[in-house]
Design a protein around this motif. Structure first.
Motif, PDB file in Angstrom:
ATOM      1  N   VAL A   1       0.835  -1.198   0.000  1.00 62.73           N
ATOM      2  CA  VAL A   1       0.000   0.000   0.000  1.00 62.73           C
ATOM      3  C   VAL A   1       0.875   1.256   0.000  1.00 62.73           C
ATOM      4  N   ASP A   2       0.604   2.167  -0.912  1.00 66.76           N
ATOM      5  CA  ASP A   2       1.378   3.406  -1.058  1.00 66.76           C
ATOM      6  C   ASP A   2       0.454   4.578  -0.727  1.00 66.76           C
ATOM      7  N   GLN A   3       0.630   5.176   0.458  1.00 67.94           N
ATOM      8  CA  GLN A   3      -0.231   6.264   0.894  1.00 67.94           C
ATOM      9  C   GLN A   3      -0.064   7.512   0.023  1.00 67.94           C
ATOM     10  N   THR A   4       1.146   7.755  -0.456  1.00 66.12           N
ATOM     11  CA  THR A   4       1.372   8.912  -1.325  1.00 66.12           C
ATOM     12  C   THR A   4       0.582   8.768  -2.620  1.00 66.12           C
ATOM     13  N   PHE A   5       0.609   7.569  -3.171  1.00 71.21           N
ATOM     14  CA  PHE A   5      -0.140   7.309  -4.405  1.00 71.21           C
ATOM     15  C   PHE A   5      -1.639   7.516  -4.165  1.00 71.21           C
ATOM     16  N   LEU A   6      -2.123   7.037  -3.047  1.00 68.73           N
ATOM     17  CA  LEU A   6      -3.544   7.188  -2.735  1.00 68.73           C
ATOM     18  C   LEU A   6      -3.950   8.650  -2.646  1.00 68.73           C
ATOM     19  N   ARG A   7      -3.121   9.470  -1.975  1.00 66.76           N
ATOM     20  CA  ARG A   7      -3.450  10.881  -1.818  1.00 66.76           C
ATOM     21  C   ARG A   7      -3.486  11.595  -3.162  1.00 66.76           C
ATOM     22  N   ARG A   8      -2.548  11.264  -4.037  1.00 69.58           N
ATOM     23  CA  ARG A   8      -2.413  11.997  -5.290  1.00 69.58           C
ATOM     24  C   ARG A   8      -3.371  11.510  -6.379  1.00 69.58           C
ATOM     25  N   THR A   9      -3.985  10.359  -6.186  1.00 71.07           N
ATOM     26  CA  THR A   9      -4.899   9.833  -7.207  1.00 71.07           C
ATOM     27  C   THR A   9      -6.336   9.729  -6.716  1.00 71.07           C
ATOM     28  N   VAL A  10      -6.618  10.220  -5.518  1.00 73.73           N
ATOM     29  CA  VAL A  10      -7.949  10.068  -4.945  1.00 73.73           C
ATOM     30  C   VAL A  10      -9.027  10.708  -5.813  1.00 73.73           C
ATOM     31  N   ASN A  11      -8.689  11.775  -6.537  1.00 67.65           N
ATOM     32  CA  ASN A  11      -9.674  12.440  -7.385  1.00 67.65           C
ATOM     33  C   ASN A  11      -9.818  11.800  -8.760  1.00 67.65           C
ATOM     34  N   TYR A  12      -8.960  10.832  -9.070  1.00 65.55           N
ATOM     35  CA  TYR A  12      -8.967  10.210 -10.393  1.00 65.55           C
ATOM     36  C   TYR A  12      -9.648   8.850 -10.398  1.00 65.55           C
ATOM     37  N   GLY A  13      -9.771   8.210  -9.243  1.00 66.02           N
ATOM     38  CA  GLY A  13     -10.357   6.876  -9.193  1.00 66.02           C
ATOM     39  C   GLY A  13      -9.960   6.180  -7.900  1.00 66.02           C
ATOM     40  N   ARG A  14     -10.292   4.899  -7.802  1.00 67.11           N
ATOM     41  CA  ARG A  14      -9.907   4.144  -6.612  1.00 67.11           C
ATOM     42  C   ARG A  14      -8.799   3.155  -6.963  1.00 67.11           C
ATOM     43  N   THR A  15      -8.078   2.698  -5.943  1.00 68.28           N
ATOM     44  CA  THR A  15      -6.887   1.874  -6.159  1.00 68.28           C
ATOM     45  C   THR A  15      -7.053   0.511  -5.502  1.00 68.28           C
ATOM     46  N   MET A  16      -6.604  -0.516  -6.204  1.00 68.11           N
ATOM     47  CA  MET A  16      -6.563  -1.881  -5.659  1.00 68.11           C
ATOM     48  C   MET A  16      -5.098  -2.312  -5.617  1.00 68.11           C
ATOM     49  N   PHE A  17      -4.584  -2.561  -4.434  1.00 66.99           N
ATOM     50  CA  PHE A  17      -3.189  -2.985  -4.283  1.00 66.99           C
ATOM     51  C   PHE A  17      -3.145  -4.522  -4.305  1.00 66.99           C
ATOM     52  N   ILE A  18      -3.296  -5.071  -5.506  1.00 67.50           N
ATOM     53  CA  ILE A  18      -3.331  -6.529  -5.663  1.00 67.50           C
ATOM     54  C   ILE A  18      -2.263  -7.029  -6.625  1.00 67.50           C
ATOM     55  N   GLY A  19      -1.546  -6.121  -7.287  1.00 66.34           N
ATOM     56  CA  GLY A  19      -0.515  -6.535  -8.224  1.00 66.34           C
ATOM     57  C   GLY A  19      -1.110  -7.147  -9.487  1.00 66.34           C
ATOM     58  N   THR A  20      -0.259  -7.401 -10.460  1.00 63.06           N
ATOM     59  CA  THR A  20      -0.726  -7.955 -11.731  1.00 63.06           C
ATOM     60  C   THR A  20      -1.234  -9.387 -11.570  1.00 63.06           C
ATOM     61  N   ASP A  21      -0.618 -10.150 -10.672  1.00 64.74           N
ATOM     62  CA  ASP A  21      -1.083 -11.527 -10.460  1.00 64.74           C
ATOM     63  C   ASP A  21      -2.497 -11.528  -9.872  1.00 64.74           C
ATOM     64  N   GLY A  22      -2.716 -10.675  -8.881  1.00 68.34           N
ATOM     65  CA  GLY A  22      -4.043 -10.584  -8.289  1.00 68.34           C
ATOM     66  C   GLY A  22      -5.078 -10.089  -9.286  1.00 68.34           C
ATOM     67  N   PHE A  23      -4.663  -9.166 -10.157  1.00 62.83           N
ATOM     68  CA  PHE A  23      -5.576  -8.659 -11.185  1.00 62.83           C
ATOM     69  C   PHE A  23      -5.939  -9.775 -12.161  1.00 62.83           C
ATOM     70  N   ALA A  24      -4.933 -10.566 -12.557  1.00 64.88           N
ATOM     71  CA  ALA A  24      -5.187 -11.685 -13.468  1.00 64.88           C
ATOM     72  C   ALA A  24      -6.141 -12.697 -12.846  1.00 64.88           C
ATOM     73  N   GLU A  25      -5.967 -12.964 -11.555  1.00 65.48           N
ATOM     74  CA  GLU A  25      -6.865 -13.897 -10.869  1.00 65.48           C
ATOM     75  C   GLU A  25      -8.293 -13.347 -10.815  1.00 65.48           C
ATOM     76  N   SER A  26      -8.428 -12.053 -10.588  1.00 65.97           N
ATOM     77  CA  SER A  26      -9.753 -11.438 -10.547  1.00 65.97           C
ATOM     78  C   SER A  26     -10.441 -11.535 -11.900  1.00 65.97           C
ATOM     79  N   ILE A  27      -9.674 -11.326 -12.971  1.00 70.57           N
ATOM     80  CA  ILE A  27     -10.236 -11.426 -14.319  1.00 70.57           C
ATOM     81  C   ILE A  27     -10.690 -12.862 -14.596  1.00 70.57           C
ATOM     82  N   ALA A  28      -9.878 -13.832 -14.158  1.00 73.08           N
ATOM     83  CA  ALA A  28     -10.227 -15.233 -14.394  1.00 73.08           C
ATOM     84  C   ALA A  28     -11.521 -15.625 -13.681  1.00 73.08           C
ATOM     85  N   ARG A  29     -11.787 -15.005 -12.527  1.00 74.67           N
ATOM     86  CA  ARG A  29     -12.989 -15.337 -11.761  1.00 74.67           C
ATOM     87  C   ARG A  29     -14.207 -14.519 -12.177  1.00 74.67           C
TER      88      ARG A  29
END
Length: 216
Positions: free
Chosen positions: A53-81
């Motif tokens: 989790v990167d708090q700086t990233f969260l602060r600077r992108t809060v107005n652009y969208g939400r963040t999931m700290f799951i990495g590319t592997d976690g993203f791939a697993e989410s897509i598969a499900r």
């Protein structure tokens, strides 16, 4: 910045239900500029970042969208499900709009003065009202002979070009033609230009025997 990439990305932003940005860097000002152009995009934007989790990233992108700290592997697993999209059919096309007449039998009143004024002065017309008015000419001139001639040309498998000056009634003629062809058993669709699901939808139309596509 103008390029094929930019234009395609703009179309994707307009039609996408969700925008996933994997590995976004805060130094990428081009992407930030695009996301800031429309605040509503933030509602559909999800950043995929590494597991830490990167708090700086969260602060600077809060107005652009939400963040999931799951990495590319976690993203791939989410897509598969994830639940797979429904196969395209005539009932769920996204890049084509049906031009079949909509006849509301409960609403047969004559068009109002406001409706006719908007049609004649501003060129704003209601396709459903047009359909309900047929074959009478309370709302718009039927142009029956020209419509039949055009429909015959389409049925002979010819391409048809309808040309005219601004405000001369091309859109009304298009709908009148669609109503006539629909009565002859044709499926009439209007192309929604630039939609990213075009190839997906075309595959659903491959088996339709009597199909007419209108391109505005």
């Amino acid at each position: 910045m103008r390029s094929r990439w930019y234009d395609q990305f703009q179309r994707d932003l307009a039609f996408a239900s969700t925008l996933y940005i994997v590995g976004y860097s805060l130094a990428d000002y081009h992407i930030a500029g695009l996301l800031m152009a429309d605040p509503k995009i933030a509602e559909r934007t999800i950043f995929i970042q590494g597991p830490a989790v990167d708090q700086t990233f969260l602060r600077r992108t809060v107005n652009y969208g939400r963040t999931m700290f799951i990495g590319t592997d976690g993203f791939a697993e989410s897509i598969a499900r994830a639940q797979r999209a429904v196969a395209p059919s005539l009932d769920n096309l996204r890049s084509f709009r049906s031009l079949s007449p909509v006849r509301d039998k409960k609403t047969v009143a004559r068009p109002t003065a406001t409706e006719i004024f908007d049609l004649l002065v501003y060129g704003n017309f209601d396709p459903a009202r047009l359909a309900r008015s047929q074959p009478n000419e309370d709302y718009a001139i039927a142009r029956a002979d020209s419509v039949r001639t055009a429909a015959d040309a389409v049925e002979s498998k010819a391409s048809l070009v309808v040309d005219g000056r601004l405000g001369n009634g091309k859109s009304i003629f298009l709908h009148l033609l669609a109503f006539e062809l629909s009565s002859r058993g044709w499926i009439c669709l209007k192309l929604q230009s630039g939609h990213p699901d075009l190839q997906r939808d075309v595959s659903a139309l491959a088996e339709v025997d009597k199909l007419v596509v209108f391109i505005d």
